[in-house]
Scaffold this motif. Sequence first.
Motif, PDB file in Angstrom:
ATOM      1  N   ARG A 197       0.943  -1.132   0.165  1.00  0.00           N
ATOM      2  CA  ARG A 197      -0.038   0.000   0.248  1.00  0.00           C
ATOM      3  C   ARG A 197       0.896   1.308   0.252  1.00  0.00           C
ATOM      4  O   ARG A 197       1.964   1.084   0.424  1.00  0.00           O
ATOM      5  CB  ARG A 197      -1.017  -0.066   1.221  1.00  0.00           C
ATOM      6  CG  ARG A 197      -0.207  -0.040   2.482  1.00  0.00           C
ATOM      7  CD  ARG A 197      -1.231   0.288   3.641  1.00  0.00           C
ATOM      8  NE  ARG A 197      -0.591   0.339   4.997  1.00  0.00           N
ATOM      9  CZ  ARG A 197      -0.837   1.005   6.109  1.00  0.00           C
ATOM     10  NH1 ARG A 197      -2.102   1.657   5.828  1.00  0.00           N
ATOM     11  NH2 ARG A 197      -0.405   1.180   7.099  1.00  0.00           N
ATOM     12  N   VAL A 199       1.104   5.775   0.133  1.00  0.00           N
ATOM     13  CA  VAL A 199       0.307   7.350   0.434  1.00  0.00           C
ATOM     14  C   VAL A 199       1.113   8.052  -0.291  1.00  0.00           C
ATOM     15  O   VAL A 199       2.276   8.051  -0.017  1.00  0.00           O
ATOM     16  CB  VAL A 199      -0.054   7.297   1.929  1.00  0.00           C
ATOM     17  CG1 VAL A 199       1.226   7.545   2.835  1.00  0.00           C
ATOM     18  CG2 VAL A 199      -1.009   8.615   2.182  1.00  0.00           C
ATOM     19  N   ALA A 326      -1.809   4.057  -7.874  1.00  0.00           N
ATOM     20  CA  ALA A 326      -2.261   4.128  -6.430  1.00  0.00           C
ATOM     21  C   ALA A 326      -1.655   5.533  -6.030  1.00  0.00           C
ATOM     22  O   ALA A 326      -2.443   6.122  -4.997  1.00  0.00           O
ATOM     23  CB  ALA A 326      -1.783   2.933  -5.743  1.00  0.00           C
ATOM     24  N   THR A 329      -4.038   8.300  -6.819  1.00  0.00           N
ATOM     25  CA  THR A 329      -5.411   7.934  -6.247  1.00  0.00           C
ATOM     26  C   THR A 329      -5.201   8.729  -4.403  1.00  0.00           C
ATOM     27  O   THR A 329      -6.045   9.108  -4.273  1.00  0.00           O
ATOM     28  CB  THR A 329      -5.908   6.405  -6.269  1.00  0.00           C
ATOM     29  OG1 THR A 329      -5.844   6.225  -7.683  1.00  0.00           O
ATOM     30  CG2 THR A 329      -7.252   6.530  -5.522  1.00  0.00           C
ATOM     31  N   SER A 330      -4.205   8.203  -4.293  1.00  0.00           N
ATOM     32  CA  SER A 330      -3.871   8.255  -2.587  1.00  0.00           C
ATOM     33  C   SER A 330      -3.935  10.041  -2.638  1.00  0.00           C
ATOM     34  O   SER A 330      -4.672  10.739  -1.769  1.00  0.00           O
ATOM     35  CB  SER A 330      -2.574   7.770  -2.125  1.00  0.00           C
ATOM     36  OG  SER A 330      -2.220   8.537  -1.173  1.00  0.00           O
ATOM     37  N   GLN A 333      -7.571  11.238  -2.942  1.00  0.00           N
ATOM     38  CA  GLN A 333      -8.589  11.020  -1.730  1.00  0.00           C
ATOM     39  C   GLN A 333      -7.828  11.271  -0.475  1.00  0.00           C
ATOM     40  O   GLN A 333      -8.504  11.106   0.505  1.00  0.00           O
ATOM     41  CB  GLN A 333      -8.879   9.648  -2.157  1.00  0.00           C
ATOM     42  CG  GLN A 333      -9.622   9.235  -3.443  1.00  0.00           C
ATOM     43  CD  GLN A 333     -10.136   7.750  -3.512  1.00  0.00           C
ATOM     44  OE1 GLN A 333      -9.742   7.005  -2.540  1.00  0.00           O
ATOM     45  NE2 GLN A 333     -10.599   7.599  -4.365  1.00  0.00           N
ATOM     46  N   ASP A 334      -6.412  11.736  -0.497  1.00  0.00           N
ATOM     47  CA  ASP A 334      -5.978  11.890   0.961  1.00  0.00           C
ATOM     48  C   ASP A 334      -6.047  10.878   1.831  1.00  0.00           C
ATOM     49  O   ASP A 334      -6.404  11.177   2.976  1.00  0.00           O
ATOM     50  CB  ASP A 334      -6.538  13.294   1.609  1.00  0.00           C
ATOM     51  CG  ASP A 334      -5.673  13.900   2.488  1.00  0.00           C
ATOM     52  OD1 ASP A 334      -4.655  13.304   2.582  1.00  0.00           O
ATOM     53  OD2 ASP A 334      -6.369  14.247   3.602  1.00  0.00           O
ATOM     54  N   SER A 335      -5.519   9.670   1.136  1.00  0.00           N
ATOM     55  CA  SER A 335      -5.771   8.284   2.048  1.00  0.00           C
ATOM     56  C   SER A 335      -4.487   7.354   1.581  1.00  0.00           C
ATOM     57  O   SER A 335      -4.200   7.552   0.523  1.00  0.00           O
ATOM     58  CB  SER A 335      -7.203   7.720   1.935  1.00  0.00           C
ATOM     59  OG  SER A 335      -7.437   7.204   0.663  1.00  0.00           O
ATOM     60  N   TRP A 336      -4.603   6.334   2.346  1.00  0.00           N
ATOM     61  CA  TRP A 336      -3.560   5.065   1.973  1.00  0.00           C
ATOM     62  C   TRP A 336      -4.413   4.401   0.877  1.00  0.00           C
ATOM     63  O   TRP A 336      -5.649   4.207   1.182  1.00  0.00           O
ATOM     64  CB  TRP A 336      -3.364   4.233   3.107  1.00  0.00           C
ATOM     65  CG  TRP A 336      -2.255   4.796   4.101  1.00  0.00           C
ATOM     66  CD1 TRP A 336      -2.344   5.340   5.046  1.00  0.00           C
ATOM     67  CD2 TRP A 336      -1.060   4.422   3.849  1.00  0.00           C
ATOM     68  NE1 TRP A 336      -1.287   5.565   5.802  1.00  0.00           N
ATOM     69  CE2 TRP A 336      -0.469   4.983   5.135  1.00  0.00           C
ATOM     70  CE3 TRP A 336      -0.129   3.732   3.117  1.00  0.00           C
ATOM     71  CZ2 TRP A 336       1.048   5.010   5.320  1.00  0.00           C
ATOM     72  CZ3 TRP A 336       1.101   3.698   3.398  1.00  0.00           C
ATOM     73  CH2 TRP A 336       1.784   4.193   4.185  1.00  0.00           C
ATOM     74  N   GLN A 337      -3.700   3.917  -0.123  1.00  0.00           N
ATOM     75  CA  GLN A 337      -4.221   2.987  -1.068  1.00  0.00           C
ATOM     76  C   GLN A 337      -3.551   1.732  -1.195  1.00  0.00           C
ATOM     77  O   GLN A 337      -2.260   1.776  -1.287  1.00  0.00           O
ATOM     78  CB  GLN A 337      -3.999   3.733  -2.583  1.00  0.00           C
ATOM     79  CG  GLN A 337      -4.916   5.135  -2.445  1.00  0.00           C
ATOM     80  CD  GLN A 337      -6.539   4.853  -2.441  1.00  0.00           C
ATOM     81  OE1 GLN A 337      -7.237   3.804  -2.952  1.00  0.00           O
ATOM     82  NE2 GLN A 337      -7.317   5.647  -1.677  1.00  0.00           N
TER      83      GLN A 337
END
Length: 341
Positions: A197, A199, A326, A329-330, A333-337
């Motif tokens: 994963r 970020v 990823a 996308t991270s 979306q300001d999140s882990w992917q």
Amino acid sequence: MASTIRWGVLGAAAIATGRTMPAIQAAPSATLLALASRDLAKGRRVAAELGIPHVHASYEALLADPAIDAVYVPLPNQLHFEWALKALQAGKHVLCEKPLCISAEQVRQLCAERDRSGKHIEEGFAFRNHPQWAKLDEVIAAGTLGDVRSVHATLAKQFLDPADVRNNPDAGGGALYDLGSYAISACNLVFKRAPARVVATLDRDPNFRIDRLSSALLDYGDRHAAFTVGTQAGSDAWGTHQQFSVLGSRGWLRMNFAFAHARPTASQLEVGDASSVGAFPTTTYTFEPANHYLLQVERFSRLLLGDKVPSWPIEDALDTMRTIEALFTSARQDSWQDVAR
């Protein structure tokens, strides 16, 4: 069996005329036979300057040339997939500049065509051919560092020209595609797998719309990697600013010119073992200037001639592209992917 691999080149990009075509000419196992240019006058001029025997007025004509064994693709990023695929379909081996593609789906299609055609294809990361990377593997395998815990990388340069394809988002421009692909590839070389994963945080140029500063944390489970890449930071000299380091449970390793050498340059790999203090190495390995574009062409050609030499499957490029997707996308979306499999 032929004594050399006969190469053709699609386009007269600067990296081709300045680095890779001279490397093909200098490699003992390679012969530079043909150049294709959609600007025939330019193609003839470059061919005359470099002593290339044949010039084709279209990429299709070069791919149809039965004398060509392998094709080098130095086109803009958004054209890599199309012409690498057509080269495989034409029965040619392919060396394509990085990034191999600008989506994971494109890489998957190239994997399928490679398997169908039986031809070899690689992503053109010349740095992997430099002997310092073989030394890195040797040091890690010897246990000098203990268990590898983390990797850090930085690459940066001032790419400010509006006409530079790196500043064109529609051409696969931006820091992640251009410089981030180096960092991700190197991290995966050390860990021998893709992260689970990721970020990221990105800063975009308001005019170019590309990511000009990108930082990422890659989670490999029980080990980590971090990198920062910038297209408006660091040096404005002929080479990018580069740092690369590996932290182990009992030591560390640092390289001061880990990636692309626009000009062959001496470099050092420094190792600190369990007895080292601060950032002072206990052992330093020095490497004389090496043309890793020449090393890449020679190794690739020898592989096609049947020699047992290293090679890197494009599944590595698939891991890199999945990671880049990823990371984008991270950042949105300001999140882990999770990195797709």
